[in-house]
Scaffold this active site. Structure first.
Site, PDB file in Angstrom:
ATOM      1  N   GLU A  50       3.556 -59.373 -50.596  1.00 20.34           N
ATOM      2  CA  GLU A  50       2.607 -58.289 -50.747  1.00 20.34           C
ATOM      3  C   GLU A  50       3.194 -56.978 -51.587  1.00 20.34           C
ATOM      4  OE1 GLU A  50      -0.617 -58.772 -50.647  1.00 20.34           O
ATOM      5  OE2 GLU A  50      -0.466 -59.769 -48.481  1.00 20.34           O
ATOM      6  N   HIS A  51       2.430 -56.567 -52.526  1.00 15.79           N
ATOM      7  CA  HIS A  51       2.834 -55.316 -53.130  1.00 15.79           C
ATOM      8  C   HIS A  51       4.210 -55.751 -54.053  1.00 15.79           C
ATOM      9  CE1 HIS A  51       0.054 -52.078 -51.670  1.00 15.79           C
ATOM     10  NE2 HIS A  51       0.344 -52.733 -50.514  1.00 15.79           N
ATOM     11  N   ASP A  53       3.183 -57.917 -56.847  1.00 13.06           N
ATOM     12  CA  ASP A  53       2.871 -58.427 -58.095  1.00 13.06           C
ATOM     13  C   ASP A  53       3.075 -57.035 -59.214  1.00 13.06           C
ATOM     14  OD1 ASP A  53       0.590 -56.647 -57.118  1.00 13.06           O
ATOM     15  OD2 ASP A  53      -1.016 -57.801 -57.544  1.00 13.06           O
ATOM     16  N   GLY A 139     -10.089 -56.919 -47.412  1.00  8.13           N
ATOM     17  CA  GLY A 139      -8.829 -57.390 -48.075  1.00  8.13           C
ATOM     18  C   GLY A 139      -8.890 -58.801 -48.740  1.00  8.13           C
ATOM     19  N   SER A 142     -13.036 -59.109 -52.873  1.00  2.00           N
ATOM     20  CA  SER A 142     -14.665 -59.147 -53.490  1.00  2.00           C
ATOM     21  C   SER A 142     -14.663 -58.738 -54.566  1.00  2.00           C
ATOM     22  CB  SER A 142     -15.558 -58.688 -52.393  1.00  2.00           C
ATOM     23  OG  SER A 142     -15.074 -57.226 -51.870  1.00  2.00           O
ATOM     24  N   GLU A 175     -10.367 -53.329 -63.868  1.00  2.00           N
ATOM     25  CA  GLU A 175     -10.541 -52.836 -62.626  1.00  2.00           C
ATOM     26  C   GLU A 175      -9.522 -51.368 -62.819  1.00  2.00           C
ATOM     27  OE1 GLU A 175     -10.768 -54.905 -59.207  1.00  2.00           O
ATOM     28  OE2 GLU A 175      -9.833 -53.438 -57.899  1.00  2.00           O
ATOM     29  N   ASP A 187      -4.863 -60.687 -57.204  1.00  2.00           N
ATOM     30  CA  ASP A 187      -6.340 -61.304 -56.806  1.00  2.00           C
ATOM     31  C   ASP A 187      -7.111 -61.899 -57.863  1.00  2.00           C
ATOM     32  OD1 ASP A 187      -5.207 -59.480 -54.959  1.00  2.00           O
ATOM     33  OD2 ASP A 187      -6.888 -57.793 -55.332  1.00  2.00           O
ATOM     34  N   TYR A 237      -1.879 -46.635 -52.771  1.00  2.00           N
ATOM     35  CA  TYR A 237      -1.451 -47.563 -53.383  1.00  2.00           C
ATOM     36  C   TYR A 237      -0.724 -47.186 -54.787  1.00  2.00           C
ATOM     37  CZ  TYR A 237      -2.143 -52.246 -55.853  1.00  2.00           C
ATOM     38  OH  TYR A 237      -1.725 -53.475 -56.774  1.00  2.00           O
TER      39      TYR A 237
HETATM   40  C1  GLA Z   1      -4.271 -55.413 -53.555  1.00  2.00           C
HETATM   41  C2  GLA Z   1      -4.063 -55.453 -55.164  1.00  2.00           C
HETATM   42  C3  GLA Z   1      -3.189 -56.725 -55.464  1.00  2.00           C
HETATM   43  C4  GLA Z   1      -1.956 -56.563 -54.851  1.00  2.00           C
HETATM   44  C5  GLA Z   1      -2.072 -56.210 -53.301  1.00  2.00           C
HETATM   45  C6  GLA Z   1      -0.858 -56.039 -52.578  1.00  2.00           C
HETATM   46  O1  GLA Z   1      -5.078 -56.495 -53.168  1.00  2.00           O
HETATM   47  O2  GLA Z   1      -5.390 -55.439 -55.822  1.00  2.00           O
HETATM   48  O3  GLA Z   1      -2.988 -56.508 -57.038  1.00  2.00           O
HETATM   49  O4  GLA Z   1      -1.051 -55.459 -55.186  1.00  2.00           O
HETATM   50  O5  GLA Z   1      -2.884 -55.217 -52.918  1.00  2.00           O
HETATM   51  O6  GLA Z   1      -0.037 -57.233 -52.693  1.00  2.00           O
END
Ligand code: GLA
Length: 402
Positions: A50-51, A53, A139, A142, A175, A187, A237
């Site tokens: 997580e976090h 990418d 989360g 969508s 996005e 995502d 974020y």
């Molecule tokens: C959101 C972002 C993803 C990723 C996650 C955390 O979902 O859209 O790109 O950074 O947070 O892993």
């Protein structure tokens, strides 16, 4: 790497099939064209990573059986007629005049249109109806599903010949640029490239990916929705991204080949970042550790050692909560409550954070008891209702034939 045959995939989940029928019927009731193209585009889960990418690291997501279904057909003029079935809301515009909409939801589609045009493709006007069953704000992405559905549908309707990776990248860019969220690529990649009963290990630096089977007998992916909407998510974020970049800048003068946290080691952080900025150090340490956890975790999966994988999920949560500080008391509570439960193999918060779901690997026969135990506990402690989803790993964005 071969892709699932996305052009001819039949939809096999009963739930999605009825969703597609509802979307098609709505389309037919509104527009004269009674044979729209139908596309299904799923939400995603992420097992670990997580976090990572946007730090050029690794992620381990999968597409799920919750999806957006979109019906589209070309118009003879330049007009856009788009209907969100679930929000009971319509947007009218023109392909030549793309501006952010006060309705907000059209921005995900308009951003994709803009990115397709930026690549030099000509688009005509179109009619569109979409609806879905991905819980909003939980989360499960969508928004990425909506972007990928739009890219995939327009690619088919206007015969653009875009390959799936191009559609992923332009959806992410939509996005970033049009919606204004600096998300990474995970995502959109998971939504487009998902494969039934497999997780995808994606290297966000090289964009190489490997599918790992995940049809683990008797174990289910259970999402516990905290019912907290992540309102802090986009500002915090973006702050996390900046903190990671600050860490890289502290290392670079000594290691010129370092271009992201992917190239950074813990000793580098200890000597070059910790003495200068304790907060940035903690943020970066989490990311470096999470990448290592993910790589070791995929080895666990290959060896069938789910217990070891589960322990890494708990460790990931610990890092996200204490070092990266993107959790919240509700998510921490949900993870704490399942720790030590023999039915739960691993659990952690999932996605951007500050709300949404925890992802749990749970022994199937213990799910009912777990939900019965947690629901009143959560209500009592947090004064909120717990929602529970059982995720099935499904194929990525595809045409629907009904
Ligand atoms: C959101 C972002 C993803 C990723 C996650 C955390 O979902 O859209 O790109 O950074 O947070 O892993």
């Amino acid at each position: 790497m071969t892709l699932p045959d996305q052009r001819t995939m039949m939809n096999t989940t009963g739930q999605s099939a009825s969703l597609s029928s509802r979307v098609k019927e709505k389309f037919q009731s509104l527009f004269s064209d009674d044979r729209p193209l139908l596309v299904r585009s799923p939400g995603r889960v992420n097992l670990i990573g997580e976090h990572t990418d946007y730090n050029n690291g690794f992620v381990l997501p999968a597409a799920i059986d919750k999806a957006i279904c979109m019906a589209v057909s070309a118009r003879a003029d330049k007009e856009l007629h788009i209907v969100s079935m679930d929000l009971d809301s319509s947007y009218h515009g023109s392909i030549d005049r793309l501006e952010r909409s006060p309705l907000h939801w059209p921005d995900y589609l308009l951003g994709v249109i803009q990115q397709i045009q930026t690549l030099g493709h000509e688009l005509g006007g179109f009619n569109c109806v979409f609806g879905g069953d991905i819980p909003l704000g939980a989360g499960m992405s969508s928004s990425a599903a909506l972007e990928c559905a739009t890219a995939f549908a327009l690619n088919e309707v206007f015969e653009l010949r875009l390959d799936p990776l191009t559609m992923v990248k332009l959806s992410q860019k939509a996005e970033n640029v049009f919606v204004g969220v600096q998300c990474g690529i995970m995502d959109q990649f998971a939504s487009m490239f998902g494969r039934r009963n497999h997780v995808i290990r994606l290297d966000c630096q090289s964009l190489e990916y490997v599918y790992f089977p995940f049809n683990t007998e008797g174990i289910r992916i259970v999402l516990l929705d905290s019912n907290v909407k992540h309102s802090l998510a986009s500002s915090e974020y973006n702050t996390r991204r900046l903190q990671c970049e600050a860490g890289v800048r502290l290392v670079q003068p000594h290691y010129p080949k370092v271009s992201s946290l992917r190239d950074v080691t813990l000793p580098m952080l200890e000597t070059l970042v910790a003495p200068v900025d304790a907060l940035v150090y903690r943020r970066c340490r989490y990311v470096v550790e999470e990448n290592a956890r993910l790589l070791a975790g995929t080895e666990d999966l290959q060896q069938g050692d789910l217990e070891a994988f589960g322990r890494k999920m708990f460790a990931s949560h610990e890092g996200l909560s204490r070092d990266y500080e993107v959790s919240c008391e509700e998510l921490d509570f949900l993870v704490d409550q399942v720790k030590g439960d023999p039915g739960v193999i691993g659990a952690r918060m999932m996605g951007g954070g500050f709300g949404g779901c925890t992802i749990n690997l749970v022994r199937e026969e213990t799910i009912d008891a777990l939900v019965e135990r947690l629901t009143p506990l959560y209500r009592q402690a947090m004064d909120k209702e717990l929602k529970v989803y059982i995720g099935r790993i499904e194929n990525g964005t595809s045409l629907v034939i009904i």
